[in-house]
Design a protein around this motif. Structure first.
Motif, PDB file in Angstrom:
ATOM      1  N   LYS A 222     -17.101 102.990   9.427  1.00  0.00           N
ATOM      2  CA  LYS A 222     -16.862 102.317  10.702  1.00  0.00           C
ATOM      3  C   LYS A 222     -17.851 102.849  11.726  1.00  0.00           C
ATOM      4  O   LYS A 222     -18.103 104.065  11.793  1.00  0.00           O
ATOM      5  CB  LYS A 222     -15.427 102.586  11.151  1.00  0.00           C
ATOM      6  CG  LYS A 222     -15.014 101.794  12.371  1.00  0.00           C
ATOM      7  CD  LYS A 222     -13.526 101.983  12.647  1.00  0.00           C
ATOM      8  CE  LYS A 222     -13.082 101.136  13.832  1.00  0.00           C
ATOM      9  NZ  LYS A 222     -11.626 101.267  14.091  1.00  0.00           N
ATOM     10  N   VAL A 223     -18.422 101.956  12.534  1.00  0.00           N
ATOM     11  CA  VAL A 223     -19.388 102.357  13.559  1.00  0.00           C
ATOM     12  C   VAL A 223     -18.692 102.408  14.918  1.00  0.00           C
ATOM     13  O   VAL A 223     -18.095 101.418  15.356  1.00  0.00           O
ATOM     14  CB  VAL A 223     -20.590 101.392  13.619  1.00  0.00           C
ATOM     15  CG1 VAL A 223     -21.569 101.836  14.717  1.00  0.00           C
ATOM     16  CG2 VAL A 223     -21.306 101.338  12.274  1.00  0.00           C
ATOM     17  N   LEU A 224     -18.765 103.576  15.560  1.00  0.00           N
ATOM     18  CA  LEU A 224     -18.174 103.782  16.884  1.00  0.00           C
ATOM     19  C   LEU A 224     -19.296 103.963  17.890  1.00  0.00           C
ATOM     20  O   LEU A 224     -20.377 104.479  17.559  1.00  0.00           O
ATOM     21  CB  LEU A 224     -17.274 105.024  16.882  1.00  0.00           C
ATOM     22  CG  LEU A 224     -16.219 105.121  15.771  1.00  0.00           C
ATOM     23  CD1 LEU A 224     -15.503 106.467  15.845  1.00  0.00           C
ATOM     24  CD2 LEU A 224     -15.212 103.990  15.882  1.00  0.00           C
ATOM     25  N   THR A 225     -19.052 103.558  19.109  1.00  0.00           N
ATOM     26  CA  THR A 225     -20.049 103.764  20.168  1.00  0.00           C
ATOM     27  C   THR A 225     -19.399 104.480  21.346  1.00  0.00           C
ATOM     28  O   THR A 225     -18.202 104.304  21.627  1.00  0.00           O
ATOM     29  CB  THR A 225     -20.638 102.423  20.661  1.00  0.00           C
ATOM     30  OG1 THR A 225     -19.572 101.587  21.146  1.00  0.00           O
ATOM     31  CG2 THR A 225     -21.388 101.718  19.542  1.00  0.00           C
ATOM     32  N   THR A 226     -20.203 105.275  22.027  1.00  0.00           N
ATOM     33  CA  THR A 226     -19.724 106.001  23.204  1.00  0.00           C
ATOM     34  C   THR A 226     -20.925 106.458  24.019  1.00  0.00           C
ATOM     35  O   THR A 226     -22.070 106.307  23.599  1.00  0.00           O
ATOM     36  CB  THR A 226     -18.850 107.201  22.796  1.00  0.00           C
ATOM     37  OG1 THR A 226     -18.213 107.737  23.950  1.00  0.00           O
ATOM     38  CG2 THR A 226     -19.683 108.289  22.132  1.00  0.00           C
ATOM     39  N   THR A 227     -20.640 107.007  25.190  1.00  0.00           N
ATOM     40  CA  THR A 227     -21.701 107.520  26.060  1.00  0.00           C
ATOM     41  C   THR A 227     -21.627 109.045  26.113  1.00  0.00           C
ATOM     42  O   THR A 227     -20.593 109.613  26.490  1.00  0.00           O
ATOM     43  CB  THR A 227     -21.561 106.953  27.486  1.00  0.00           C
ATOM     44  OG1 THR A 227     -21.625 105.518  27.420  1.00  0.00           O
ATOM     45  CG2 THR A 227     -22.692 107.465  28.375  1.00  0.00           C
TER      46      THR A 227
ATOM     47  N   SER B 233     -13.050 112.858  27.001  1.00  0.00           N
ATOM     48  CA  SER B 233     -14.262 113.230  26.269  1.00  0.00           C
ATOM     49  C   SER B 233     -14.873 111.991  25.628  1.00  0.00           C
ATOM     50  O   SER B 233     -14.152 111.029  25.292  1.00  0.00           O
ATOM     51  CB  SER B 233     -13.930 114.263  25.193  1.00  0.00           C
ATOM     52  OG  SER B 233     -13.186 113.660  24.146  1.00  0.00           O
ATOM     53  N   PRO B 234     -16.179 111.962  25.435  1.00  0.00           N
ATOM     54  CA  PRO B 234     -16.829 110.830  24.765  1.00  0.00           C
ATOM     55  C   PRO B 234     -16.261 110.581  23.368  1.00  0.00           C
ATOM     56  O   PRO B 234     -16.163 109.437  22.935  1.00  0.00           O
ATOM     57  CB  PRO B 234     -18.298 111.251  24.711  1.00  0.00           C
ATOM     58  CG  PRO B 234     -18.472 112.182  25.866  1.00  0.00           C
ATOM     59  CD  PRO B 234     -17.180 112.925  25.961  1.00  0.00           C
ATOM     60  N   ALA B 235     -15.885 111.636  22.662  1.00  0.00           N
ATOM     61  CA  ALA B 235     -15.326 111.471  21.318  1.00  0.00           C
ATOM     62  C   ALA B 235     -13.993 110.733  21.380  1.00  0.00           C
ATOM     63  O   ALA B 235     -13.712 109.838  20.570  1.00  0.00           O
ATOM     64  CB  ALA B 235     -15.148 112.834  20.662  1.00  0.00           C
TER      65      ALA B 235
ATOM     66  N   TYR C  83     -22.875 116.265  25.049  1.00  0.00           N
ATOM     67  CA  TYR C  83     -21.546 116.704  24.633  1.00  0.00           C
ATOM     68  C   TYR C  83     -20.714 115.483  24.235  1.00  0.00           C
ATOM     69  O   TYR C  83     -20.662 114.489  24.957  1.00  0.00           O
ATOM     70  CB  TYR C  83     -20.892 117.443  25.799  1.00  0.00           C
ATOM     71  CG  TYR C  83     -19.468 117.889  25.569  1.00  0.00           C
ATOM     72  CD1 TYR C  83     -19.189 119.021  24.815  1.00  0.00           C
ATOM     73  CD2 TYR C  83     -18.402 117.186  26.132  1.00  0.00           C
ATOM     74  CE1 TYR C  83     -17.875 119.447  24.622  1.00  0.00           C
ATOM     75  CE2 TYR C  83     -17.093 117.601  25.950  1.00  0.00           C
ATOM     76  CZ  TYR C  83     -16.830 118.728  25.183  1.00  0.00           C
ATOM     77  OH  TYR C  83     -15.546 119.138  25.004  1.00  0.00           O
ATOM     78  N   LEU C  84     -20.069 115.590  23.050  1.00  0.00           N
ATOM     79  CA  LEU C  84     -19.139 114.542  22.620  1.00  0.00           C
ATOM     80  C   LEU C  84     -17.687 114.990  22.728  1.00  0.00           C
ATOM     81  O   LEU C  84     -16.830 114.232  23.155  1.00  0.00           O
ATOM     82  CB  LEU C  84     -19.441 114.113  21.179  1.00  0.00           C
ATOM     83  CG  LEU C  84     -20.677 113.242  20.962  1.00  0.00           C
ATOM     84  CD1 LEU C  84     -20.818 112.889  19.487  1.00  0.00           C
ATOM     85  CD2 LEU C  84     -20.583 111.957  21.788  1.00  0.00           C
ATOM     86  N   GLY C  85     -17.407 116.229  22.307  1.00  0.00           N
ATOM     87  CA  GLY C  85     -16.051 116.739  22.445  1.00  0.00           C
ATOM     88  C   GLY C  85     -15.218 116.640  21.189  1.00  0.00           C
ATOM     89  O   GLY C  85     -14.141 116.048  21.199  1.00  0.00           O
TER      90      GLY C  85
END
Length: 433
Positions: free
Chosen positions: A233-238, A184-186, A263-265
């Motif tokens: 904290k900064v997180l990145t994802t698709t 999952s992106p999360a 959807y991140l999950g």
């Protein structure tokens, strides 16, 4: 042993709330009847044998053995028949119902009561007397709901992460993640349980509904700012596109209806949070609409209720409940060992919901309910005003007693439904735990 005692205490508390609600309902009728100088011989909470009573002035106040209702008795609820006689008799069973009702309305007629009969009051006064009872239930519901929402609060989803879904699965698929499923992106972003999301795409956010909508509308790479152990904290994802539950106009998920969306999950946390006055009013409006919808849908629920009672089928969560079922739920709530404020909130909400149901049910335009008498008063006012407009003779008071055959049918159906719900609440109750 403590659990049993708490269950009993919950049942007792609910019945006390029930009795107070009924007493205030009847007090609403009584207050305006006396204000308009209608003689009221009796004010009773409950049915059956009288447990306690006292005379104050011209009215007997008392409590009866069965706490499932109440009543006030007013003199002259129905006008005399066309011949002016009170105790006319007929061999027709339908006419008999009408004449018995008319006769009962004059049972305690005393000298001087000729000017204190219910039917002699103007239609608007009769309407107010009958509306005052249900209105008291509406006031009780409003005050209790407002207090619970603004002081204790409501369980709301938050932007705190409760859990992270390991892989991308359509929400319609019921199975565990497999090694072949994409993460999952999360999970890929490193999102962790108890992280609090404070910004999305660099924009501050504190409301779960708004965050959920923004995630659903997102595509491609996104940034998520979380607060973890006191630090941001900064997180990145698709963001992935996935099949997720559709939302209705109020932002609630619609069962078994899916749409393609971002959807991140991860699952949101929940917390009991006090609502603002505006949010509380909105929530009460939604509950009122839900109550109306439930009342309209009541006949359609009878087959499921019958099957749950006699055919061993599972009792649905939205199945109608009676007083016994509600008291049982009150006992369950007390026995769950929840925090004190949460337990109090549940119990007050249960009593408030009961009062809202009483208001809506009594507003049905059917005798013997209050709404039936209110419609009779409105119809009399309409036809008298039309007679004035067209310069016709005054048609006189509308004889509500003529509707008593309908009232008996309605009462019979109500009794049958009540018995069915009672049996269901005993043999296959609705459970919250």
């Amino acid at each position: 042993m403590t659990g049993i005692l708490m269950n009993v205490l919950g049942i007792v508390i609910f019945f006390v709330g029930l009795l107070v609600s009924i007493a205030l309902h009847e007090l609403g009728h009584l207050s305006f009847a006396k204000l308009f100088r209608i003689r009221v011989p009796q004010y009773m909470v409950g049915f059956g044998p009288t447990v306690w009573s006292r005379h104050r002035g011209e009215t007997e106040y008392g409590i009866k053995a069965i706490p499932l209702g109440g009543y006030i008795r007013m003199i002259g609820m129905f006008p005399p028949g066309p011949d002016g006689r009170i105790e006319a008799r007929s061999t027709s069973p339908w006419r008999g119902m009408i004449e018995d009702a008319r006769s009962a309305a004059y049972e305690e007629l005393k000298p001087g009561d000729e000017t204190r009969l219910f039917y002699t009051r103007t239609p608007w006064k009769r309407f107010v007397v009958m509306f005052a009872g249900p209105f008291m239930n509406l006031v009780i519901a409003f005050v209790l709901f407002l207090g619970v929402f603004m002081v204790i609060g409501q369980n709301k989803q938050t932007t705190t992460v409760a859990n992270v879904v390991p892989c991308v699965l359509a929400q319609s698929v019921e199975r565990d993640c497999r090694a072949s499923d994409p993460p999952s992106p999360a999970k890929a972003a490193g999102l962790q349980k108890d992280d609090r999301i404070v910004a999305y795409q660099g924009q501050p956010i504190s409301d779960w509904a708004a965050l959920s909508d923004r995630i659903r509308a997102s595509r491609g790479e996104v940034s998520i700012t979380v607060e973890r152990a006191g630090q941001q904290k900064v997180l990145t994802t698709t963001v992935k596109t996935n099949k997720v539950l559709k939302k209705d106009a109020d932002g609630n998920p619609v069962k078994d209806e899916y749409v393609e969306a971002g959807y991140l999950g991860f699952g949101p946390g929940a917390a009991v949070t006090p609502l603002t006055f505006g949010e509380s009013i909105d929530q009460m409006g939604a509950m009122f609409q839900s109550g109306v919808d439930s009342l309209i849908a009541l006949p359609s629920k009878v087959p499921d209720l019958w099957n749950a009672t006699f055919n061993g089928e599972k009792r649905k969560a939205d199945s109608p409940m009676g007083v016994v079922g509600a008291a049982r739920v009150g006992g369950e709530i007390m026995g769950l060992g929840l925090p004190t404020n949460t337990t109090i909130g549940f119990m007050l909400t249960l009593v408030a919901g009961f009062n809202l149901s009483l208001f809506l049910f009594n507003m049905l335009p059917l005798l013997p309910l209050d709404g039936g008498h209110m419609v009779g008063a409105l119809w009399e006012s309409l036809r008298r005003n039309l007679a004035k407009v067209f310069r016709r003779p005054d048609p006189g008071p509308f004889d509500v007693a003529r509707l008593m055959p309908v009232a008996y049918v309605v009462a019979g159906l109500f009794i049958c439904f009540t018995v069915l719900v009672l049996i269901a609440d005993v043999v296959n109750p609705v459970r919250i735990s």
